[in-house]
Design a protein around this motif. Sequence first.
Motif, short mmCIF file in Angstrom:
data_model
loop_
_atom_site.label_atom_id
_atom_site.label_comp_id
_atom_site.label_asym_id
_atom_site.label_seq_id
_atom_site.Cartn_x
_atom_site.Cartn_y
_atom_site.Cartn_z
N SER A 50 3.68 -1.60 -5.81
CA SER A 50 5.05 -1.30 -5.38
C SER A 50 5.72 -0.47 -6.47
O SER A 50 5.11 -0.17 -7.51
N LEU A 51 6.98 -0.13 -6.26
CA LEU A 51 7.69 0.68 -7.26
C LEU A 51 7.76 -0.04 -8.61
O LEU A 51 7.83 0.59 -9.66
N SER A 107 -6.12 3.99 -2.40
CA SER A 107 -5.81 4.25 -1.00
C SER A 107 -4.30 4.26 -0.83
O SER A 107 -3.60 3.37 -1.35
N LEU A 108 -3.78 5.26 -0.15
CA LEU A 108 -2.34 5.33 0.10
C LEU A 108 -2.07 6.26 1.27
O LEU A 108 -2.94 7.01 1.70
N PHE A 246 5.46 7.91 -0.36
CA PHE A 246 4.15 7.25 -0.45
C PHE A 246 4.32 5.80 -0.01
O PHE A 246 5.33 5.17 -0.31
N ARG A 247 3.32 5.27 0.68
CA ARG A 247 3.39 3.86 1.08
C ARG A 247 1.98 3.27 1.16
O ARG A 247 0.99 4.00 1.09
N ASN A 248 1.95 1.94 1.31
CA ASN A 248 0.67 1.23 1.39
C ASN A 248 -0.28 1.65 0.27
O ASN A 248 -1.45 1.95 0.50
N ILE A 249 0.25 1.64 -0.95
CA ILE A 249 -0.54 2.06 -2.12
C ILE A 249 -1.37 0.87 -2.58
O ILE A 249 -0.82 -0.17 -2.95
#
Length: 255
Positions: A50-51, A107-108, A246-249
Amino acid sequence: MKKVLLVALMVLALQACKENAKETSADIDAETAAETDMKMSEDNEWTELSLDDWQAFKGGPAPEFWKEEDGAIVFYPPSDEARMSPDGERKSFNIVTKNDYSSFVLSLEWKISDTGNSGIMWGVSEEDKYKEPYHTGLEIQVLDNEKHPDAKNGTTHQAGALYDLVEPSEDATKPVGEWNLAEITVDYAANKGSSVLNGVEVATFPVGGPELDQLLKGSKFDGWDGFGKFKTGKIALQDHGDVVAFRNIKIKELK
């Protein structure tokens, strides 16, 4: 009358086929995403980022221009005025992982803005002499292939490419505004990296040694001190002056 009825039935049948095709395509995308999530959830070697797991390049909290929204990390570029330091130097607001990584699978999903540009880098050094993540880190390109000028500077500058070094085998991007699923593998033991975009392996490349040195010859990075030399370093998300999300990192370290 029979001819009119027959034509009407044919039109209805064609429309039904089109709707079924759309539903099938959507179902396939949903099934692929679900299968990926299930596989990752079953594999406890994956770590979600997450961030909170990112910081400013050279240290400190992630710049305020990076926001966490609806499960995504979104960069909103600042004004030119906000980029200027008191001594007149133009600042960048890249973020890097708090942890260092060597061999891994990342993966992202990424989504680029209209005419946008960004990148994902690894092997990034924060030594004082390096002013930007791209001075040391190899990069997988994130780009609006249709409208950004860099896409016209050669296929090695297009989305999914190992930037300026290895072109993608095809344009596997989705339209601007849609999410693209990317998987980046960096394996120093095998001296192999790969870029997978929306299920298509678009590029493979060496990640070190004489093979990488040969690849660098004639590129913009030829002769750059430290470029591609750090087997352990930060992963970076690039501030290239455009909105990007960006998401689901998720990351899995390789042994």
